[in-house]
Design an enzyme around this catalytic site. Structure first.
Site, PDB file in Angstrom:
ATOM      1  N   CYS A 155       0.934  -0.890   0.184  1.00  0.00           N
ATOM      2  CA  CYS A 155      -0.061  -0.218   0.044  1.00  0.00           C
ATOM      3  C   CYS A 155       0.754   1.287  -0.485  1.00  0.00           C
ATOM      4  CB  CYS A 155      -0.991   0.054   0.677  1.00  0.00           C
ATOM      5  SG  CYS A 155      -0.229   0.611   2.836  1.00  0.00           S
ATOM      6  N   ASP A 156       2.408   1.041   0.621  1.00  0.00           N
ATOM      7  CA  ASP A 156       3.137   2.307   0.740  1.00  0.00           C
ATOM      8  C   ASP A 156       3.176   2.808  -1.285  1.00  0.00           C
ATOM      9  OD1 ASP A 156       3.611   0.079   2.031  1.00  0.00           O
ATOM     10  OD2 ASP A 156       5.024   0.850   3.221  1.00  0.00           O
ATOM     11  N   ALA A 157       3.026   2.057  -2.285  1.00  0.00           N
ATOM     12  CA  ALA A 157       3.204   2.164  -2.843  1.00  0.00           C
ATOM     13  C   ALA A 157       2.186   3.357  -4.063  1.00  0.00           C
ATOM     14  CB  ALA A 157       3.528   1.311  -4.574  1.00  0.00           C
TER      15      ALA A 157
END
Length: 372
Positions: A155-157
């Protein structure tokens, strides 16, 4: 016994009311932001290289701080760092993290005031490879427990690459980059977004499959990482800020943003800071600054741009900002930042990272625009 409980509740209520009523002092906010910038510039740090995602997040905060304040300190930091980097992203063209630094390059190209100073060709080459050349994730050959079979499998992406693609599409007037961004964003959404909790799993390790191997918090709830979700909602605010109002898929991003904002409001601890684990805050005794900074930025942005009701969200944003400022040391350092990782972990008074400073600057930039 009952009397003491009622007294405690009254004290908490009074505290929350006083925080909500406190007027934002914009001079103090700008001072806190410049102190944070000065300290961070004097204490450079990175994980893999000067162009990696940690500095990408930091200099995104610097760019937004300049956008709001027009303070030359911020633009100088952006120019100096970009020039030293020769305007290059990091080397892993398949990895969303490694283009996050380009947000600051593109911002300078659009706002730096000097033509032909920034070279955006390295960013273009990265994005073209990232979007259109198959790699060992998108070809399905990686079968690890994280299920890395899509381009943006963590999800950081969704903070790292989508805002850059969105800004590049705006700068070059090439909507195809926005369409490709949407394609890969929806893949991540379908794989990681929990439609019941309105939060993102960090990666497939934390997505429940209905077996006894599902990872749980001590209280039995799902594991949702504060900074991970902070990455997502802050990224959404950045995307929506630059996305054309008439873009065909804009409603998707607005609805996702509002769902997450509503959830974060409901689970905000009394202290103002979200703890590393969102649904089990008691796992860690103190709030965490990087996730909280990203959340505060996003919620304040929503108020400023009419997506969130001011009377509902303003008290939460004020409370969060006050708590963030209390985590700043006298010399400007931003403490209580969880170290590099991919799941909830503790932070401490003396723990710091450049992306924590970036989150602080992002939050401050939007707080400055709020009107009491």
């Amino acid at each position: 016994m009952k009397k003491s409980i009622f007294t405690f509740i009254a004290i908490i209520a009074l505290f929350n009311y006083s925080v909500a009523q406190k007027t934002l002092n914009k001079t103090e906010i700008e001072v806190a932001m410049t102190k944070a910038l000065d300290w961070q510039e004097a204490h450079p740090i990175f994980s893999l290289a000067p162009t990696d995602w940690t500095n990408g997040a930091y200099y995104t905060g610097v760019a937004r701080a300049h956008k709001i304040t027009n303070d030359q300190k911020y633009i100088a930091a952006l120019k100096n760092y970009g020039f030293l980097n020769k305007w290059k992203p990091f080397r892993r063209t398949y990895h969303a993290d490694d283009v996050a630094i380009s947000y600051s390059y593109l911002y300078l190209e659009m706002n730096g005031g000097r033509k032909n100073f920034i070279d955006i060709e390295p960013t273009k080459n990265f994005l073209d490879t990232h979007l259109y050349v198959p790699n060992h994730w998108t070809d399905g050959s990686d079968t690890s427990t994280m299920d890395r079979t899509i381009l943006w499998w963590w999800c950081d992406a969704l903070f790292m690459a989508p805002p850059v693609l969105n800004l590049y599409a705006k700068l070059t007037d090439q909507p195809r980059y926005l369409d490709q961004m949407h394609k890969y964003y929806v893949e991540s959404y379908n794989q990681l977004y929990d439609k019941e909790e309105h939060l993102f799993a960090r990666d497939m390790r934390f997505v429940w499959k209905g077996t006894d191997k599902d990872l749980k918090e001590p209280n039995g709830k799902k594991i949702f990482w504060s900074r991970g979700n902070g990455w997502v909602i802050a990224g959404l605010a950045l995307i929506l800020d630059d996305m054309p109002k008439d873009y065909k898929h804009r409603a998707f991003y607005e609805e996702l943003y509002k769902e997450m904002a509503d959830k974060l409001l409901k689970i905000q601890p009394k202290s103002g800071l979200w703890h590393p684990s969102l649904l089990c805050p008691e796992t860690f005794i103190h709030g965490e600054v990087s996730g909280s900074g990203f959340n505060t930025f996003a919620l304040a942005w929503g108020i400023n741009n009419g997506l969130l009701k001011k009377s509902t969200y303003m008290p939460a944003v004020k409370k969060a900002w006050q708590a963030l400022v209390e985590c700043q040391h006298d010399d400007g350092m931003i403490g209580w930042v969880q170290n590099i990782g991919g799941q909830p972990d503790p932070a401490s008074y003396n723990s710091w990272q450049n992306y924590g400073t970036g989150a602080f600057l992002l939050a401050g930039s939007e707080i400055l625009q709020l009107e009491d």
